[in-house]
Design an enzyme around this catalytic site. Structure first.
Site, short mmCIF file in Angstrom:
data_model
loop_
_atom_site.label_atom_id
_atom_site.label_comp_id
_atom_site.label_asym_id
_atom_site.label_seq_id
_atom_site.Cartn_x
_atom_site.Cartn_y
_atom_site.Cartn_z
N ASP A 14 -6.89 4.74 -5.89
CA ASP A 14 -7.81 4.99 -4.78
C ASP A 14 -8.61 3.75 -4.40
O ASP A 14 -9.77 3.84 -3.96
CB ASP A 14 -8.79 6.13 -5.12
CG ASP A 14 -8.09 7.41 -5.51
OD1 ASP A 14 -7.07 7.73 -4.85
OD2 ASP A 14 -8.51 8.08 -6.47
N HIS A 42 -1.42 6.85 0.05
CA HIS A 42 -1.77 5.52 0.52
C HIS A 42 -2.21 5.60 1.98
O HIS A 42 -1.42 5.93 2.87
CB HIS A 42 -0.59 4.56 0.35
CG HIS A 42 -0.29 4.27 -1.09
ND1 HIS A 42 0.71 3.42 -1.49
CD2 HIS A 42 -0.88 4.70 -2.22
CE1 HIS A 42 0.72 3.35 -2.81
NE2 HIS A 42 -0.23 4.13 -3.27
#
Length: 337
Positions: A14, A42
């Protein structure tokens, strides 16, 4: 001849790897997703529109050959759902997507088994169950699925089929260094090797890896059941300002100050040549600049002092070990590095 770069996460995932890969991918022939599964998300901005990919490599947005490597695990219906979403954007997925025949398949059985998991706090995408079958040597591989036949390749053969031609490859990682299966935080980890070891296992020789981009954030986040976020309203404020919700599950991420000691360790082990620290703008919004160093919380009066300290500590750690120290880049932009 292969010339390779890799993008890897130095924390718990993240950290905006997708943005980094997206900005680099246009300069490469091939983008190889070398690890992870549809449990990854993503986030990138293509033509100023936000998109989230899960298993398809980010190179697809640049019309690049995009390979799902042998260390990956994928669910076939989810893959085709992702293909359909990308095709709505007039992206030519079918011509550019390749899947190594050894990639393992997440089945309906795996999803059902994972659907009620609460101990670790997984994404419930069947990854652990698929990995269990893989290592028990009873798994299903991409080569066993007729629907995938048009995409199948052998990565090693593909990379070396024309040895005189130079191939530039960007390797796209997933999750993060401290989520790899052998992390010190086991069992609160993912069910695969998500370090740079999976790059080599995908058919890339170590000597061809010229650049390694290690990615982190100006603060730390984590998703799962392990207690991670300290007490204090400031951490919720950081989460709000940073829009800290999982791209795959939508779960709110726990926040903490950046652990610089762990970041440096991950950077050293990963052999990083560049370190990109994203979301500097979030700390500027909250107006508090702290990190963890030598197991203590250290506070700074300005964002510049915060950045200078990080750069100095990274340089010192690398030079003390007689390593070339990486370029450290601080990013405050969700679109560019």
């Amino acid at each position: 001849m292969i010339i390779c770069s890799a993008v890897t996460d130095l924390r718990f995932g993240d950290c905006a790897k997708g943005k980094v890969v997206y900005n680099l991918a246009k300069n490469y022939d091939i983008v190889l997703r070398h690890c992870g599964s549809q449990n990854a998300g993503h986030t990138i901005f293509h033509n100023n529109i936000k998109h989230v990919t899960h298993i398809i490599p980010t190179g697809i947005f640049w019309n690049k050959t995009s390979i799902i490597g042998p260390q990956c695990m994928l669910n076939v219906p989810a893959l085709f759902d992702e293909i359909k979403e990308l095709e709505k954007l007039n992206i030519d997925v079918v011509s550019n997507l390749k899947i190594d025949y050894r990639a393992h398949i997440i089945t309906d059985k795996h999803l059902k088994e994972d659907s009620n998991e609460i101990r670790i706090g997984t994404t419930r995408r069947g990854v652990g169950q698929c990995a269990t079958d893989k290592f028990a040597r009873i798994g299903t591989r991409a080569e066993d699925i007729p629907l995938l036949k048009q995409f199948l390749i052998d990565c090693t053969d593909y990379f070396y089929s024309q040895t005189q031609d130079e191939k530039t490859i960007l390797c796209e990682g997933a999750q993060g260094y401290y989520l790899t299966i052998d992390s010190k935080y086991y069992p609160y980890v993912t069910s695969a090797d998500v370090t740079l070891g999976s790059v080599i296992a995908s058919g890339i020789p170590p000597q061809s890896i010229k650049s390694i981009y290690g990615v982190a954030k100006a603060y730390d986040t984590y998703v799962g059941t392990r207690k991670f976020q300290p007490t204090g309203a400031i951490f919720n404020k950081i989460a709000d300002c940073g829009h800290e919700y999982g791209a795959t599950t939508g779960r709110r991420r726990q926040c903490n100050w950046l652990n610089l000691d762990e970041l440096i360790q991950a950077a050293l082990v990963s052999g990083t040549t560049h370190i990109i620290i994203n979301k500097i703008d979030v700390l500027e919004l909250v107006g508090v600049y702290k990190l963890i160093h030598n197991k203590d919380i250290k506070e700074f009066s300005s964002i510049q002092d915060f950045k200078d300290f990080i750069t100095h500590q990274i340089k010192t750690a690398f030079t003390n070990r007689q390593f070339s120290y990486p370029e450290t880049i601080f990013s405050d932009n969700p679109y560019t590095i």
